[in-house]
Structures are given as structure tokens and as C-alpha cells.
Design an enzyme around this catalytic site. Sequence first.
Site, PDB file in Angstrom:
ATOM      1  N   GLU A 161       8.511   0.667   2.199  1.00  0.00           N
ATOM      2  CA  GLU A 161       7.021  -0.361   1.510  1.00  0.00           C
ATOM      3  C   GLU A 161       8.572  -1.976   1.639  1.00  0.00           C
ATOM      4  O   GLU A 161       9.538  -2.199   0.889  1.00  0.00           O
ATOM      5  CB  GLU A 161       6.694  -1.101   0.339  1.00  0.00           C
ATOM      6  CG  GLU A 161       6.201  -1.764  -0.518  1.00  0.00           C
ATOM      7  CD  GLU A 161       5.175  -1.529  -1.379  1.00  0.00           C
ATOM      8  OE1 GLU A 161       4.986  -2.475  -1.728  1.00  0.00           O
ATOM      9  OE2 GLU A 161       4.508  -0.767  -2.220  1.00  0.00           O
ATOM     10  N   GLU A 285      -0.818  -5.076 -10.289  1.00  0.00           N
ATOM     11  CA  GLU A 285      -1.318  -4.707  -8.530  1.00  0.00           C
ATOM     12  C   GLU A 285      -2.305  -3.023  -8.693  1.00  0.00           C
ATOM     13  O   GLU A 285      -1.864  -2.872  -7.613  1.00  0.00           O
ATOM     14  CB  GLU A 285      -0.457  -4.834  -7.461  1.00  0.00           C
ATOM     15  CG  GLU A 285      -0.012  -6.129  -7.462  1.00  0.00           C
ATOM     16  CD  GLU A 285       1.201  -6.627  -6.384  1.00  0.00           C
ATOM     17  OE1 GLU A 285       1.566  -7.197  -5.669  1.00  0.00           O
ATOM     18  OE2 GLU A 285       2.037  -5.445  -6.148  1.00  0.00           O
ATOM     19  N   ARG A 318       9.028  -3.911 -14.989  1.00  0.00           N
ATOM     20  CA  ARG A 318       9.043  -5.205 -14.809  1.00  0.00           C
ATOM     21  C   ARG A 318       8.062  -6.014 -15.158  1.00  0.00           C
ATOM     22  O   ARG A 318       7.027  -5.359 -15.571  1.00  0.00           O
ATOM     23  CB  ARG A 318       8.705  -4.294 -13.030  1.00  0.00           C
ATOM     24  CG  ARG A 318       9.744  -3.992 -12.330  1.00  0.00           C
ATOM     25  CD  ARG A 318       8.966  -3.437 -10.793  1.00  0.00           C
ATOM     26  NE  ARG A 318       8.740  -4.890 -10.081  1.00  0.00           N
ATOM     27  CZ  ARG A 318       8.344  -4.945  -9.240  1.00  0.00           C
ATOM     28  NH1 ARG A 318       7.358  -4.760  -9.181  1.00  0.00           N
ATOM     29  NH2 ARG A 318       8.984  -6.104  -8.026  1.00  0.00           N
ATOM     30  N   LYS A 354      11.287 -10.969 -11.911  1.00  0.00           N
ATOM     31  CA  LYS A 354      11.533 -11.266 -10.683  1.00  0.00           C
ATOM     32  C   LYS A 354      12.418 -12.787 -11.005  1.00  0.00           C
ATOM     33  O   LYS A 354      11.713 -13.858 -11.817  1.00  0.00           O
ATOM     34  CB  LYS A 354      10.123 -11.509  -9.759  1.00  0.00           C
ATOM     35  CG  LYS A 354       9.707 -10.866  -9.824  1.00  0.00           C
ATOM     36  CD  LYS A 354       8.850 -10.762  -8.608  1.00  0.00           C
ATOM     37  CE  LYS A 354       8.647  -9.168  -7.819  1.00  0.00           C
ATOM     38  NZ  LYS A 354       7.590  -9.324  -6.888  1.00  0.00           N
ATOM     39  N   ASP A 359       6.241 -15.061  -6.644  1.00  0.00           N
ATOM     40  CA  ASP A 359       6.616 -13.386  -5.450  1.00  0.00           C
ATOM     41  C   ASP A 359       7.911 -13.777  -4.496  1.00  0.00           C
ATOM     42  O   ASP A 359       7.827 -13.577  -3.157  1.00  0.00           O
ATOM     43  CB  ASP A 359       5.808 -12.914  -4.862  1.00  0.00           C
ATOM     44  CG  ASP A 359       5.851 -11.322  -5.030  1.00  0.00           C
ATOM     45  OD1 ASP A 359       6.768 -11.042  -5.482  1.00  0.00           O
ATOM     46  OD2 ASP A 359       5.165 -10.813  -4.277  1.00  0.00           O
ATOM     47  N   GLU A 387      10.888 -10.348   2.875  1.00  0.00           N
ATOM     48  CA  GLU A 387       9.851  -9.610   2.974  1.00  0.00           C
ATOM     49  C   GLU A 387       8.579 -11.151   3.235  1.00  0.00           C
ATOM     50  O   GLU A 387       8.493 -11.083   4.101  1.00  0.00           O
ATOM     51  CB  GLU A 387       8.832  -9.539   1.587  1.00  0.00           C
ATOM     52  CG  GLU A 387       7.343  -9.417   1.203  1.00  0.00           C
ATOM     53  CD  GLU A 387       7.195  -8.743  -0.277  1.00  0.00           C
ATOM     54  OE1 GLU A 387       5.421  -8.842   0.001  1.00  0.00           O
ATOM     55  OE2 GLU A 387       7.819  -8.233  -0.979  1.00  0.00           O
ATOM     56  N   HIS A 515       3.873 -19.462  -0.684  1.00  0.00           N
ATOM     57  CA  HIS A 515       2.793 -18.025  -0.711  1.00  0.00           C
ATOM     58  C   HIS A 515       1.624 -18.953   0.368  1.00  0.00           C
ATOM     59  O   HIS A 515       0.439 -18.271   0.571  1.00  0.00           O
ATOM     60  CB  HIS A 515       2.200 -18.173  -1.960  1.00  0.00           C
ATOM     61  CG  HIS A 515       2.096 -16.646  -2.046  1.00  0.00           C
ATOM     62  ND1 HIS A 515       0.572 -15.761  -1.559  1.00  0.00           N
ATOM     63  CD2 HIS A 515       2.560 -15.244  -3.126  1.00  0.00           C
ATOM     64  CE1 HIS A 515      -0.040 -14.526  -1.685  1.00  0.00           C
ATOM     65  NE2 HIS A 515       1.844 -14.537  -3.013  1.00  0.00           N
ATOM     66  N   TRP A 537      -4.427 -13.982  -4.003  1.00  0.00           N
ATOM     67  CA  TRP A 537      -4.363 -13.783  -3.150  1.00  0.00           C
ATOM     68  C   TRP A 537      -3.798 -14.460  -1.617  1.00  0.00           C
ATOM     69  O   TRP A 537      -3.434 -13.987  -0.876  1.00  0.00           O
ATOM     70  CB  TRP A 537      -5.086 -11.937  -2.845  1.00  0.00           C
ATOM     71  CG  TRP A 537      -4.569 -11.355  -3.074  1.00  0.00           C
ATOM     72  CD1 TRP A 537      -3.481 -10.657  -3.689  1.00  0.00           C
ATOM     73  CD2 TRP A 537      -4.982  -9.508  -3.047  1.00  0.00           C
ATOM     74  NE1 TRP A 537      -3.360  -9.563  -5.022  1.00  0.00           N
ATOM     75  CE2 TRP A 537      -4.020  -9.157  -4.669  1.00  0.00           C
ATOM     76  CE3 TRP A 537      -6.048  -9.077  -2.759  1.00  0.00           C
ATOM     77  CZ2 TRP A 537      -4.827  -7.582  -4.761  1.00  0.00           C
ATOM     78  CZ3 TRP A 537      -6.460  -8.031  -3.135  1.00  0.00           C
ATOM     79  CH2 TRP A 537      -5.978  -6.980  -3.935  1.00  0.00           C
TER      80      TRP A 537
END
Length: 698
Positions: A161, A285, A318, A354, A359, A387, A515, A537
Amino acid sequence: MTYATDGYKLWMDYKTISDSALLKEYQSLIGSVQTYGNSETMKKATTEIYNGISGILGMKNQKLDGKFSIILGSYNNLPKTIAQQLSQELENLNEEGYLIKSFSNHIVITAKTDIGVLYGTFNFLKRLQTHQSIENLNILDSPKIDLRILNHWDNLDRTVERGYAGFSLWNWHQLPEYKDARYEDYARANASIGINGTVLTNVNSNALVLTPQYLEKVKALADIFRPYGLKVYLTARFSAPIEIGGLTTADPLDANVKAWWKNKVEEIYTYIPDFGGFLVKANSEGQPGPQNYGRNHVDGANMMAEALAPFNGVVMWRAFVYSEHDTTDRAKQAYSEFVPHDGEFQDNVIIQVKNGPIDFQPREPFHPMFGAMPNTNLMIEFQITQEYMGGATHLVYQPKLFEEVFESDTYQKGKGSTVAKVIDGSLDNKKITGVAGVSNIGTDRNWTGHHFLQANWYGFGRLAWNPYLNSEDIAKEWVRMTFTNKEESVNKLTDIMIASREAVVNYMTPLGLHHIMATGHHYGPGPWVSDLSRPEWNPVYYHKADNNGVGFDRTPSGSNATAQYAPEVATMFNNLETCPEQDLLWFHHVPWTYKLKSGHTLWDGLALKYQKGVNEVAEMQATWNQLENEVDTQRFNEVNMLLSIQYKEAKWWRDACLLYFQQFSKMKLPQGVEEPKHTLEYYKSLQFPYAPGIRPQW
């Protein structure tokens, strides 16, 4: 004179020094090698010192007869006459630190433990690789952080991933009998930069890895990694008691569930006596977690911690959580769920946070949890894999980002309370400290898919060892070990690397935008996306562009996310005049006509930033082309082709984003910004169903 290389040897390519004067100097200084101790780790250190010196000095089968004998061994194994002279200095080392000291006719590489000796061996060889003096050495170095860990988002079917460098290294089907030689090369590379832990499996976890069928495979890897000081960790699926244990619940307060985890942990340690512990993604998620049973993160983490405590194992829990039911501001949720429980977690729990509150964006302000949980072990999580930064096709030197975060001031205990001090435990005397990096490694021959992205793995390790290091110094170190020691070329290569991070911010998400990438694969721009099932999202949720302006208001007039920071930090972010412009649109919804410090309107400044990013990639290309005769043909051509992709895609990001935002600003592009080659509808129509790194369905 250049030579071909495919990049497999990483920064440990011990090629012979081409500077004849320096070569003769080293040959006159380096004499016989004596090693003390017979552990597997000392055997690795001995092999490394012989291979390194013989390669660097071009003396494969020749006798070393220089001035200094090289002595390797932990303190307890050294001859007493030598050990006595070093005992006082060694008191200043921790269990993984090392001392490199020259005295009389010796260069001694020693430590309290054999793994410290191995770390010191790599440091000594680095000095030779980077053409530094080896006379009058007195190097005392210990890691400032306990857990220095790579997180592999690798699945049992070998897909990765957010992986952009081939398949997973771990060939589960052939393990444990077939042990690929690459496993040891991987462990050795990590040891060379001080990484001491690896999480083998994806945070979106599969419970099967905890079954005996897979534990014997994990054991095979752990046995290979152990001499290099590399502990194995696994991701634990919270619902494992149901999925592989036959229970009807995974409630962390249920006695049967507690017993199941206790028994499972005992079983794991029969396979792997130095097993590090679990990494857990829960209630995020769609992943199962304690909230499924009306419990909280403390209940879940402490239940696992109790099972691991007798074996000195840890739980890395996490903090990446967000819910479709909280539509106000995704950036606030982790703080809201964890900070009220400060001080309630067991001593062997460490909360993995994080670096920023959303993200792994090209730039984010530091996460407000840093500085807000003085009574809880916290570790920081970076994403080494790219990513949100073009995958492995874009050259982005991420230690520049890591450094920026570490230097951020939380003001937890007044000015100077940096994130680095939170993470290394010095601010609050934490029980365990840690840094995690989501791996960018795969089966590609050069490991990372792009030769320069090896520097992100390397730089992560160096900053995990010492978060106060300078990213430019690390870049130069890597360049000298990987490409060349010629000063002019070193400077040019370093210039490319240091410029690259700001370039990607400029051509993707300048002035605090975030994002706004395309759906699913996160490859390319998608600021127009507004039709996904969960509001948070959708890119429109984050930029909130309208005819009045653009940006997410996180001040008291908006979501009030700034209240999660210390008052000094919140005051700075709340005020348009004092908010750093690099974070402007992260914290404010700003009119298109607002005047930036440059005198440009927001619209003009935004457009010029996008253009600047494109121009910076063009400058990276031009600098790289100047190095054609300094770099081997294979790497030169491969990087050249990837820079061409990056330049093309930088223009794609610029054009697509500016056309989209121009619908709202209704202003012309300023002078100096190129006109887009296509229409907005064209960019919206682009599809990439097989882009690499897509998250699999679970």
C-alpha cells in the site's frame, strides 16, 4: 572516470578512492584489524570493516601496514590495558552508543554492547567514504531516540500500500525455507544508519500473520535481522480474537479476549524471543477497534500492553483517527480523542502521531498533540514513501520536511519547546521515545524506485538517531557516499536535493493548500473532487474555494482548531499578519485580493508559486545535466528520464489547479505564469485506474 551502477549497494558502495594523494595517506594510516568478541553481531562488524577498508583502499588481498591498528570490540571484551583508558568516556554512552578514539598506535571502535560497535564501524567507514581525517579521532555518539523504526505497509500477497518501488521484499510464500540474500542486505543497510526496528506488515492489518503458519516465517526474518540490532514488530488486527481465535467478541475488557491476547503474545515470544511488539491501527478508516465495543483507546492499548509487558514488548498505538460523523474539521479529531486521556496509558504504550494533523501532505503545520500530552509516551510518524508527492517519479528530498517539523516550536514549556524535544523525551522525561517512517522500499533493484529517494531512507535513519542534525549536512554526506566527493559536484547535487522539497510544495500545494489530490491513488491534482461518500475525503472540504476566496478557516471564527495549540502558537496562527504565509490557507479563508507580504494579491501570489515550482524543477534538470560526466551513465539516464516526468507533471499540477481556482477568482494569470495548454475539462477527464500504490480493499 565513471562506472555503471544500478544502485543496489546504496550508500555502502565501498569503491576505491580515486584521489591518489588521499589514498596514499589513508594507506599509510590504516594498519591491521583486530576484533574482540565472537557474537554474531561482532562477526558482522568484522566482515564490514574488512570489506569496507579493502574496497575503499583498493587493497583486497594486500596486507594493511599503516600507522594505526584498528581495534573493534565492546568494552568488556577489549584488552584491559586498552579498556582502562576508555572507561570514563564510555560512561557517557547509552546501550547503543559508540566511541571511536585514536591514541598511541590504535584507532579503537568500542561500545557498551556489540551493536554499538557495529554502529561505530559504519561511522568509521563513512569517514573514509566521505574523505574525512582519521587522525586525532574522539567521536562519542549515542542515539537520542529509543525506537527508530521503519513501518512497511506490506500485505501478505506482496502488494505494498502506497508502495512505488515494486513488490514487498518479504516473500511469504517461500519463507521460512527460502531466505533471499536481500533480507540480510536490508538489515545491514538499516544498521548502517541506526534503524533498530521494522514493522513487517501493513497497518491495515491481516490477522493471519499472527498464526503459527506465518509466525515461523516471521521468525526466519527475525533470525536474519538480529545480528544487525533490527527487532521485528507486527501489526495486530484488533479483531484477531474473532477472526483467528474463534471468539465472538474482541472487547478489550472481556476476560476471554484478554486471555487470548496473553496466550498469543506468549506464543509469539516462543518463536521470536526478542519480538518488539505490536503496531495498531484501530477505529480509523474502517479498521476495527475498542470503540466498536463502547470502549476507548486507553482500554484497547492497555489491554495489549499488559500482555506484552512481561516480555518488555511495546504497543505503538496510532493516533491517526477521523470519523465521517464529525464533519467540522478532520484535523481536530486525533487531539480530541487522545489528549483527554493523557497519563492513562501504560508505560509500555507509545502513541504514534503523524507529523501533521491531516495526512502526510507536502507541508503541514506540526501536529497539535506534540506538546499537549506531557504524561504520555509519543512517537512521531513520517511517511518516507511519497503518497502525496508523485510516488517514486518525483525527486523530493524529504529530510528537509522532517527537519522542519522537528524544529517547530510547540511552546509546551515556553519558547524552545521544539517537537524534537518532545520526541526525544527531554522535555518531559518520557519512558519510551520513538520515530517511525513509512517505508519507501521494494523489490526494485535500486530499492526505492528512484536513485535519489534512497536519500530519504538514509536521511530518515540519521534524523531518527539524532533529530537535531541538519538536513543539508545529511544530503552532502549521502551524496559523497553515493555519487562523488568532488566538491563542485557535491554542491550541485546537494542544491538539487535541498531545492526539491520546496519545489513540490510550490507546484502542488502552495501557501497552505492541502489534500487537493485525485481520488484513491492520490496521483495528480483533483481540487474539483466533491462526490465522495465521506465529506472529509473530498478536496473541496479542505480548500473551500468560492468567489470570496480560498482556504480553511481554523481560527475561532471557523473550526477553532488553533485552540489545540499552545496560546503563543494559536495567537500566531490566528492572526493573518503573523500566520506564516507557508501555512496561510491551512488556517485562513483568504480573499483573492488579499495582499501578501510580497505586495502581490493572493491570486497572483498563488499563481506565481505554482509557476515557481515548475521553474524549480527545470532548474533541477539543468543542474543535473551539468553532471553528465560526473555520474555513471546508467544512473544519469535514469534520473534524467524521471526528472522529465516530474517537469511534465509539475506543469500538469500548475495548469489544472490554476484553471480550477480561476473559476472562483475570475482574475487573469499574472505576468510570468504560462498559460495552460488544455482546458479544465481535459484535466478533469484524466483517469489513472492502474496508478501504483493504490490501497487494496480490505
